[in-house]
Design a protein around this motif. Structure first.
Motif, short mmCIF file in Angstrom:
data_model
loop_
_atom_site.label_atom_id
_atom_site.label_comp_id
_atom_site.label_asym_id
_atom_site.label_seq_id
_atom_site.Cartn_x
_atom_site.Cartn_y
_atom_site.Cartn_z
N GLU A 213 40.89 34.35 28.35
CA GLU A 213 42.27 34.66 27.98
C GLU A 213 42.97 35.49 29.04
O GLU A 213 44.20 35.53 29.09
CB GLU A 213 42.28 35.41 26.64
N ILE A 214 42.19 36.18 29.87
CA ILE A 214 42.77 36.94 30.97
C ILE A 214 41.90 36.79 32.20
O ILE A 214 40.67 36.76 32.11
CB ILE A 214 42.95 38.44 30.61
N LEU A 215 42.55 36.63 33.35
CA LEU A 215 41.85 36.46 34.62
C LEU A 215 42.16 37.65 35.52
O LEU A 215 43.33 37.98 35.76
CB LEU A 215 42.32 35.16 35.29
N PHE A 216 41.11 38.30 36.01
CA PHE A 216 41.25 39.41 36.95
C PHE A 216 41.00 38.92 38.37
O PHE A 216 39.93 38.38 38.67
CB PHE A 216 40.26 40.53 36.61
N LEU A 217 41.99 39.09 39.24
CA LEU A 217 41.91 38.64 40.62
C LEU A 217 42.01 39.85 41.55
O LEU A 217 43.04 40.53 41.58
CB LEU A 217 43.04 37.67 40.94
N ASP A 218 40.97 40.11 42.33
CA ASP A 218 40.97 41.24 43.25
C ASP A 218 41.20 40.74 44.67
O ASP A 218 40.32 40.16 45.29
CB ASP A 218 39.63 41.99 43.15
N GLU A 219 42.43 40.96 45.18
CA GLU A 219 42.80 40.59 46.55
C GLU A 219 42.37 39.15 46.88
O GLU A 219 41.61 38.91 47.82
CB GLU A 219 42.16 41.55 47.55
N PRO A 220 42.86 38.15 46.13
CA PRO A 220 42.35 36.78 46.30
C PRO A 220 42.65 36.13 47.63
O PRO A 220 41.93 35.22 48.05
CB PRO A 220 43.02 36.02 45.15
N THR A 221 43.71 36.55 48.32
CA THR A 221 44.08 35.86 49.55
C THR A 221 43.76 36.64 50.82
O THR A 221 44.16 36.23 51.92
CB THR A 221 45.59 35.50 49.55
N VAL A 222 43.03 37.75 50.70
CA VAL A 222 42.66 38.53 51.89
C VAL A 222 41.83 37.66 52.83
O VAL A 222 40.88 37.00 52.42
CB VAL A 222 41.87 39.79 51.49
N GLY A 223 42.20 37.66 54.10
CA GLY A 223 41.42 36.95 55.11
C GLY A 223 41.71 35.47 55.23
O GLY A 223 41.14 34.80 56.09
N LEU A 224 42.60 34.94 54.38
CA LEU A 224 42.92 33.51 54.45
C LEU A 224 44.04 33.27 55.45
O LEU A 224 44.91 34.13 55.66
CB LEU A 224 43.36 32.99 53.08
N ASP A 225 44.05 32.09 56.07
CA ASP A 225 45.17 31.75 56.93
C ASP A 225 46.39 31.45 56.07
O ASP A 225 46.31 31.35 54.84
CB ASP A 225 44.83 30.58 57.86
#
Length: 321
Positions: A155-167
């Protein structure tokens, strides 16, 4: 249930260091909530507490109405967690990683493969389902890690810095996927130090600096508050960062932030006085002014106004990159 997360006076100490300092906030049902701040502000510490990976020193936290201290096992059945460093296995294929996570989360055996293949299709990874995780690009690894966190329909999604390091391309693709998840009604709690990311995705953001929340509002409202004062951007013919202090002495009532090595923004003050002072400063230093623009405030401008911090601080990634 109105809120999926309720936090009251949450505090976390590591010896003498206060990483999280008596913070209060809530995340509403189906809301995209952003936790915005520079690295070291306390974002990851907070998300670790909310997901049961760390114990608070003080305060109360409930997720989906369940106290995380006494009912975290029950709460974990309804939450998905995407850590900054992937928790999937290099030696497993994409499909095997998802099937294994489905088993861990208690997904019925008869539903595991259908859910796993459905997620692989959603995330554009179905054609690579039998490839080992270690062969994936960084962006694909992040996408599969998010898919794994969704295998039990949380029911809830926790995302910790998901795009760090991506182009740039991979980050944009991942943001689109995350945005689509939100459209399906899932609540999302995002930690990020990317101001643009928070502006694009979040319904509300909490600004965290040195372990304390200093503002919570919608990106639109934060930008509107910043619009109350003028924002003027000047581009110069050469590097000017070492001269900012001299200019600040001429305009003590405004905030000056470096945007690039030869570009700065001035927040506040009477525009005519700002123009006159900058022209005089440039002439006295023998510097050519290349362009002048009146800027419509962004979330970055609101952040500067609220915190007094330079956006350069926000741009520094973990590890000093």
């Amino acid at each position: 249930m109105k809120n999926v997360v309720d936090v009251k006076e949450l505090t976390k100490r590591f010896g003498e260091l206060v990483a999280v300092d008596h913070i209060n906030f809530e995340v509403r049902k189906s809301e995209f909530f952003g936790f915005l701040g520079p690295n070291g502000a306390g974002k990851t510490t907070t998300i670790r507490i909310l997901t049961g990976l760390s114990k608070p020193t003080e305060g109360r936290v409930s997720v989906l109405g369940l106290d995380i201290n006494s009912r975290i096992v029950e709460a974990k059945r309804h939450i998905g967690v995407v850590p900054e460093i992937s928790n999937l296995y290099d030696e497993f294929s994409a499909i095997d990683n998802l099937l294994f996570m489905a088993q861990l989360y208690g997904v019925p055996r008869t539903q595991r493969r259908k859910r796993a293949e459905g997620l692989l299709k959603t995330f554009g990874l179905y054609e690579r389902k039998n490839n080992l995780f270690r062969t994936f690009s960084r962006g694909m690894k992040r996408a599969l890690t998010i898919a794994a966190a969704l295998i039990h329909n949380p029911e809830i999604l926790f995302l910790d810095e998901p795009t760090v390091g991506l182009d740039v391309v991979a980050a944009r693709s991942l943001r689109n996927l995350i945005g689509n998840l939100h459209q399906q009604g899932i609540a999302i709690f995002l930690t990020t130090h990317y101001l643009e990311e928070a502006d694009l995705l979040c319904d509300r953001v909490a600004i965290l600096v040195k372990g304390r929340i200093i503002k919570i509002d919608t990106p639109k409202a934060l930008k509107a508050a910043a619009e109350e004062e003028s924002v003027i951007e000047f581009s110069f013919g050469r590097e000017i960062s070492e001269l900012i202090e001299d200019l600040s002495n001429k305009l003590p009532e405004v905030k000056i932030a470096t945007v690039d090595h030869n570009k700065l923004r001035i927040y506040g003050g009477a525009p005519t006085e700002v123009y006159d002072s900058v022209f005089s400063f440039a002439k006295g230093k023998g510097i050519k002014i290349q362009s002048i623009n009146s800027i419509k405030p962004t979330l970055e401008d609101a952040f500067i106004k609220i915190t007094g911090l330079s956006p350069i601080v926000m741009a520094i990634e973990k590890g000093g990159k």
